[in-house]
Design a protein around this motif. Structure first.
Motif, PDB file in Angstrom:
ATOM      1  N   VAL A  92       0.872  -1.343  -0.080  1.00  0.00           N
ATOM      2  CA  VAL A  92       0.118  -0.099  -0.051  1.00  0.00           C
ATOM      3  C   VAL A  92       0.803   1.417   0.213  1.00  0.00           C
ATOM      4  N   LEU A  93       0.511   2.101  -0.930  1.00  0.00           N
ATOM      5  CA  LEU A  93       1.018   3.598  -0.834  1.00  0.00           C
ATOM      6  C   LEU A  93       0.087   4.633  -0.811  1.00  0.00           C
ATOM      7  N   HIS A  94       0.181   5.737  -0.286  1.00  0.00           N
ATOM      8  CA  HIS A  94      -0.766   6.743  -0.309  1.00  0.00           C
ATOM      9  C   HIS A  94      -0.641   7.626  -1.939  1.00  0.00           C
ATOM     10  N   GLY A  95      -1.462   7.579  -2.786  1.00  0.00           N
ATOM     11  CA  GLY A  95      -1.425   8.226  -4.069  1.00  0.00           C
ATOM     12  C   GLY A  95      -1.780   9.567  -3.934  1.00  0.00           C
ATOM     13  N   ALA A  96      -2.822   9.951  -3.213  1.00  0.00           N
ATOM     14  CA  ALA A  96      -3.189  11.434  -3.445  1.00  0.00           C
ATOM     15  C   ALA A  96      -4.177  11.657  -2.312  1.00  0.00           C
ATOM     16  N   GLN A  97      -3.953  13.119  -1.881  1.00  0.00           N
ATOM     17  CA  GLN A  97      -5.107  13.451  -0.662  1.00  0.00           C
ATOM     18  C   GLN A  97      -5.676  14.883  -1.085  1.00  0.00           C
ATOM     19  N   SER A  98      -6.854  15.051  -0.836  1.00  0.00           N
ATOM     20  CA  SER A  98      -7.422  16.159  -0.621  1.00  0.00           C
ATOM     21  C   SER A  98      -8.307  16.650   0.511  1.00  0.00           C
ATOM     22  N   VAL A  99      -8.393  17.590   0.972  1.00  0.00           N
ATOM     23  CA  VAL A  99      -9.240  18.097   2.329  1.00  0.00           C
ATOM     24  C   VAL A  99     -10.037  19.425   1.860  1.00  0.00           C
ATOM     25  N   ARG A 100     -11.134  19.470   2.089  1.00  0.00           N
ATOM     26  CA  ARG A 100     -11.943  20.771   1.911  1.00  0.00           C
ATOM     27  C   ARG A 100     -12.661  20.998   3.270  1.00  0.00           C
ATOM     28  N   VAL A 101     -12.360  22.111   3.876  1.00  0.00           N
ATOM     29  CA  VAL A 101     -12.947  22.645   5.216  1.00  0.00           C
ATOM     30  C   VAL A 101     -14.093  23.354   4.864  1.00  0.00           C
ATOM     31  N   HIS A 102     -15.166  23.217   5.768  1.00  0.00           N
ATOM     32  CA  HIS A 102     -16.518  23.683   5.451  1.00  0.00           C
ATOM     33  C   HIS A 102     -16.451  25.118   6.277  1.00  0.00           C
ATOM     34  N   ARG A 103     -15.794  24.896   7.423  1.00  0.00           N
ATOM     35  CA  ARG A 103     -15.648  26.116   8.462  1.00  0.00           C
ATOM     36  C   ARG A 103     -14.376  25.389   9.205  1.00  0.00           C
ATOM     37  N   PRO A 104     -13.532  26.745  10.015  1.00  0.00           N
ATOM     38  CA  PRO A 104     -12.453  26.314  10.754  1.00  0.00           C
ATOM     39  C   PRO A 104     -12.414  25.198  11.569  1.00  0.00           C
ATOM     40  N   ILE A 105     -11.596  24.312  11.845  1.00  0.00           N
ATOM     41  CA  ILE A 105     -11.698  23.200  12.552  1.00  0.00           C
ATOM     42  C   ILE A 105     -11.410  23.777  14.140  1.00  0.00           C
ATOM     43  N   PRO A 106     -12.317  23.557  15.136  1.00  0.00           N
ATOM     44  CA  PRO A 106     -11.961  24.048  16.312  1.00  0.00           C
ATOM     45  C   PRO A 106     -10.844  23.386  17.030  1.00  0.00           C
ATOM     46  N   VAL A 107     -10.428  23.918  18.206  1.00  0.00           N
ATOM     47  CA  VAL A 107      -9.220  23.363  18.772  1.00  0.00           C
ATOM     48  C   VAL A 107      -9.649  22.203  19.662  1.00  0.00           C
ATOM     49  N   LYS A 108     -10.930  22.032  20.248  1.00  0.00           N
ATOM     50  CA  LYS A 108     -11.506  21.170  20.978  1.00  0.00           C
ATOM     51  C   LYS A 108     -12.980  20.675  20.108  1.00  0.00           C
ATOM     52  N   GLY A 109     -13.120  19.248  20.143  1.00  0.00           N
ATOM     53  CA  GLY A 109     -14.625  19.106  19.191  1.00  0.00           C
ATOM     54  C   GLY A 109     -14.745  17.653  19.247  1.00  0.00           C
ATOM     55  N   SER A 110     -15.792  17.416  18.975  1.00  0.00           N
ATOM     56  CA  SER A 110     -16.411  16.069  18.806  1.00  0.00           C
ATOM     57  C   SER A 110     -17.229  15.918  17.542  1.00  0.00           C
ATOM     58  N   ALA A 111     -17.254  14.977  16.856  1.00  0.00           N
ATOM     59  CA  ALA A 111     -17.923  15.057  15.208  1.00  0.00           C
ATOM     60  C   ALA A 111     -18.378  13.617  15.009  1.00  0.00           C
ATOM     61  N   VAL A 112     -18.996  13.386  14.310  1.00  0.00           N
ATOM     62  CA  VAL A 112     -19.348  12.259  13.582  1.00  0.00           C
ATOM     63  C   VAL A 112     -18.845  12.235  12.154  1.00  0.00           C
ATOM     64  N   GLN A 113     -17.833  11.027  12.140  1.00  0.00           N
ATOM     65  CA  GLN A 113     -17.026  11.013  10.737  1.00  0.00           C
ATOM     66  C   GLN A 113     -17.538   9.668  10.279  1.00  0.00           C
TER      67      GLN A 113
END
Length: 292
Positions: A92-113
């Motif tokens: 396995v090798l990592h071929g590509a990566q993208s990230v789109r943020v919908h708003r700033p990520i908080p320093v402390k948080g909880s989310a459903v991924q």
């Protein structure tokens, strides 16, 4: 066959509740070289670095999304346990990566991924898995990320080849060039954020994968590059970043130096990253940061 493309794409998305706090953010930032910027006279206490390392001033680079909650077995490596996928990590090798943020990520948080296999492409001698992850908290969407995972020896199953467009090298000189050294222990520190693939720590395992020594995580190079662009072009303001994508074109070894070249124009920064000690071999290509 270890990869059943139809089964993998048809599988129900998997949802996991994740959480993080300032310690996770600080560890991630340290893992991508925060507090060690060679362009600063005293990087450990420079205000420009403290926004990545000191909890009272902390902001979160959007690339943190690639490791948030990684202790819960999510992220790119976690996606390899999806139905229809049974592969050897040595292939396995990592071929590509993208990230789109919908708003700033908080320093402390909880989310459903929520994660799913969005596509499986047949490249002939290899398969490419597109693993998509969406995260949302009580206030709404936080980020969407796509990881393209290259699995050697798993192609040839007659599937769609997928996109293969490559960008042309810019014809003009970059607007900015910075160099970032990689500490010899950087992979060992970065993996504490949750990517435990032994390829990045175990020489014996690296040998099985065809390398003479452990390699740096591609996502560590990815994070180091975004930090360099943020500090050089965006005044250190992570809230200006909208999206970030790259293609991993070569490996990086701990102890090397990254040469990060940036072309600016409009609301986008185009980037190429090279390994100085290996005749400036390109390690990140087709790399773009979209910003406000």
């Amino acid at each position: 066959m270890p990869i059943d493309a139809e089964k993998a794409v048809a599988a129900e998305p998997r949802s996991t509740r994740i959480s993080w706090d300032h310690k996770d953010v600080q560890l991630y930032h340290l893992g991508i070289g925060a507090g060690a910027d060679p362009d600063r006279a005293d990087p450990a206490t420079d205000p420009g670095e403290l926004r990545y390392t000191l909890e009272s001033r902390l902001q979160v680079l959007p690339s943190f999304a690639t490791v948030a909650g990684a202790g819960a077995g999510v992220g790119a490596v976690g996606g390899l346990s999806s139905p229809g996928i049974d592969v050897d990590l040595a292939d396995v090798l990592h071929g590509a990566q993208s990230v789109r943020v919908h708003r700033p990520i908080p320093v402390k948080g909880s989310a459903v991924q929520t994660s799913k296999v969005a596509a499986v492409y047949d490249k002939g001698k290899a398969a490419v898995l597109v693993l998509r992850t969406d995260a949302a908290d009580d206030e709404g969407p936080l980020w969407t990320s796509d990881a393209q995972i290259f699995v050697r020896g798993e192609g040839g199953f007659g599937g769609e080849r997928g996109p293969s467009e490559r960008m042309v090298h810019p014809a003009v000189a970059p607007n900015h060039i910075v160099e970032r050294p990689i500490r010899p222990d950087q992979a060992l520190l970065y993996r504490l954020s949750g990517d435990w693939n032994p390829l990045h720590a175990d020489p014996e395992f690296a040998g099985l994968a065809g390398f003479d020594r452990p390699i740096l995580h591609g996502l560590c190079t990815y994070g180091m590059t975004l930090k360099a662009v943020t500090d050089t072009v965006l005044g250190g303001d992570v809230t200006r970043i909208r999206s970030y994508r790259t293609r991993f074109t070569g490996v990086v070894f701990p102890g090397e130096t990254l040469r990060i070249e940036m072309w600016t124009g409009g609301n986008e920064v185009r980037v190429e990253v090279r390994a100085v000690e290996r005749d400036n071999a390109m390690v990140l290509g087709d790399t773009f940061v979209e910003h406000s």
